[in-house]
Write an enzyme that holds these catalytic residues in place. Structure first.
Site, PDB file in Angstrom:
ATOM      1  N   GLU A  23      32.672  63.557  19.057  1.00 59.83           N
ATOM      2  CA  GLU A  23      32.946  63.493  17.619  1.00 59.83           C
ATOM      3  C   GLU A  23      33.460  62.103  17.298  1.00 59.83           C
ATOM      4  OE1 GLU A  23      36.367  65.060  14.549  1.00 59.83           O
ATOM      5  OE2 GLU A  23      35.696  66.476  16.064  1.00 59.83           O
ATOM      6  N   GLU A  28      38.523  59.087   7.604  1.00 59.79           N
ATOM      7  CA  GLU A  28      39.397  60.269   7.597  1.00 59.79           C
ATOM      8  C   GLU A  28      40.806  59.858   7.200  1.00 59.79           C
ATOM      9  OE1 GLU A  28      40.156  64.146  10.377  1.00 59.79           O
ATOM     10  OE2 GLU A  28      39.990  62.220  11.392  1.00 59.79           O
TER      11      GLU A  28
END
Length: 196
Positions: A23, A28
């Site tokens: 990932e 974010e």
């Protein structure tokens, strides 16, 4: 970019059979706080000074905050947006950011979404994860691009993170009783280009 208390926006890549396929969090953050956090989450074996293994450190992964002050949340929006780029090879993962107010520094091929690119001309990336003490190629496979906005969740709704962000009450109460607080919780994306 989504903004506001209780928001957890992310643009990320996720491989098959997580975490085996890896990932990469390209964008974010939570609750309008701080800069964008680029993070790798993997199976054991990748260290960048931090352990990227999802089974350690509460799945914090190994991350790097981008240093440009306009790369996340309200500052990004006030700046008129910007461009993110990621390059992933078997040898490294690199992530760049260029703010719209500094558009003269944006490589022309990025700004226009050219059909071909040469990242060697892009300057230093904001986040760089080299294949120094690990085998990037064996920890990341084919991936899907995911764009999502969590409301609260483990990070944005964590009571200490939420309150230290200057947010009112609890995250769950904000979501349940003040839907108007999320009027700015959306992405507006002009385009996404994928090069292979």
């Amino acid at each position: 970019m989504p903004q506001g208390c209780g928001t957890w926006p992310a643009i990320w890549e996720n491989g098959d059979h997580w975490p085996a396929g890896g990932e990469i969090d390209i964008l974010e953050g939570v609750n309008d706080r701080g800069a964008n956090l680029v993070t790798l989450h993997t199976t054991p074996g990748i260290h960048t000074g931090l352990d990227c293994n999802t089974a350690t450190n509460g799945n914090a992964g190994c991350g790097a905050h981008l240093t440009d002050s306009n790369n996340y949340g309200p500052a990004f929006n006030l700046n008129g947006g910007g461009w993110f780029a990621i390059e992933r090879t078997k040898s490294f993962v690199k992530v760049w950011f260029w703010g719209r107010s500094n558009s003269s520094s944006v490589p022309a091929e990025v700004a226009i979404g050219a059909n071909g690119i040469n990242s060697d001309n892009w300057g230093l990336p904001g986040a760089y994860f080299p294949n120094t003490n690990c085998d990037i190629g064996s920890h990341f496979g084919p991936a899907n691009i995911i764009i999502n906005i969590d409301l609260c969740g483990d990070w944005a709704g964590n009571p200490s993170v939420y309150s230290s962000s200057g947010c009112p009450g609890t995250c769950v109460d904000l979501v349940n009783h003040n839907p108007g607080a999320f009027s700015e919780a959306f992405f507006e994306i002009a385009w996404i280009k994928v090069y292979q």
